[in-house]
Design a protein around this motif. Structure first.
Motif, PDB file in Angstrom:
ATOM      1  N   LYS A  16      47.209  38.803  35.551  1.00 30.47           N
ATOM      2  CA  LYS A  16      47.186  39.142  36.970  1.00 30.47           C
ATOM      3  C   LYS A  16      45.975  40.010  37.307  1.00 30.47           C
ATOM      4  O   LYS A  16      45.271  39.753  38.290  1.00 30.47           O
ATOM      5  N   ARG A  17      45.723  41.026  36.498  1.00 32.81           N
ATOM      6  CA  ARG A  17      44.588  41.925  36.734  1.00 32.81           C
ATOM      7  C   ARG A  17      43.257  41.205  36.618  1.00 32.81           C
ATOM      8  O   ARG A  17      42.297  41.549  37.301  1.00 32.81           O
ATOM      9  N   SER A  18      43.205  40.190  35.748  1.00 31.88           N
ATOM     10  CA  SER A  18      41.948  39.467  35.534  1.00 31.88           C
ATOM     11  C   SER A  18      41.623  38.515  36.679  1.00 31.88           C
ATOM     12  O   SER A  18      40.464  38.189  36.907  1.00 31.88           O
ATOM     13  N   GLY A  19      42.659  38.029  37.366  1.00 36.29           N
ATOM     14  CA  GLY A  19      42.442  37.049  38.425  1.00 36.29           C
ATOM     15  C   GLY A  19      42.200  35.640  37.904  1.00 36.29           C
ATOM     16  O   GLY A  19      41.892  34.737  38.668  1.00 36.29           O
ATOM     17  N   VAL A  20      42.355  35.443  36.602  1.00 37.82           N
ATOM     18  CA  VAL A  20      42.132  34.120  36.007  1.00 37.82           C
ATOM     19  C   VAL A  20      43.296  33.202  36.378  1.00 37.82           C
ATOM     20  O   VAL A  20      44.460  33.558  36.187  1.00 37.82           O
ATOM     21  N   ASN A  21      42.974  32.031  36.912  1.00 37.70           N
ATOM     22  CA  ASN A  21      43.985  31.058  37.280  1.00 37.70           C
ATOM     23  C   ASN A  21      44.164  29.999  36.205  1.00 37.70           C
ATOM     24  O   ASN A  21      45.281  29.569  35.931  1.00 37.70           O
TER      25      ASN A  21
END
Length: 126
Positions: A27-32
């Motif tokens: 979530k913190r990374s923003g990786v989808n």
């Protein structure tokens, strides 16, 4: 991106569910979509994926490894943790995670575990 988490154990040998920490890192990374690596930089810890629905599975893993690689054996290493080093080498200190739609791909009953094999505190990187 690198995220660091500290995990405290209550026992010498313990499987600790770290799935929520991985979810937080994703979530913190923003990786989808992509990959993540969970890594425990300790010679007496391991990372594994296994079932967490039935708590007896964790006990079976710990008990069998202890039977296979006993703490008290004629090891040459003097610190008294040779069994933990061997178990860590067999299980491994990392796992590669596949991320899809912002979540790790897991089987129905699977979670990510930090397996503490000796010390009381472990730091791991996601």
């Amino acid at each position: 991106m690198l995220f660091t988490y500290t995990v405290r154990s209550k026992k010498r040998e313990e499987l600790i569910d770290i799935t929520n920490l991985l979810l937080d890192a994703i979530k913190r990374s923003g990786v989808n979509e992509g990959f993540a690596i969970i890594y425990a930089p300790h010679t007496t810890a391991a990372i594994t994926i296994n079932e967490n629905a039935d708590p007896t599975v964790k006990g079976d893993i710990i008990n069998y490894l202890s039977k296979l690689i006993p703490k008290n054996y004629n090891y040459k290493h003097l610190e008294g943790n040779s069994d933990a080093h061997i178990k860590s080498s067999i299980i491994g200190c990392s796992e590669m995670i596949i991320i899809k739609d912002g979540k790790p791909i897991l089987g129905t009953w699977q979670v990510y575990f930090l397996q503490n094999l000796m010390d009381q505190e472990k730091e791991k990187f996601i």
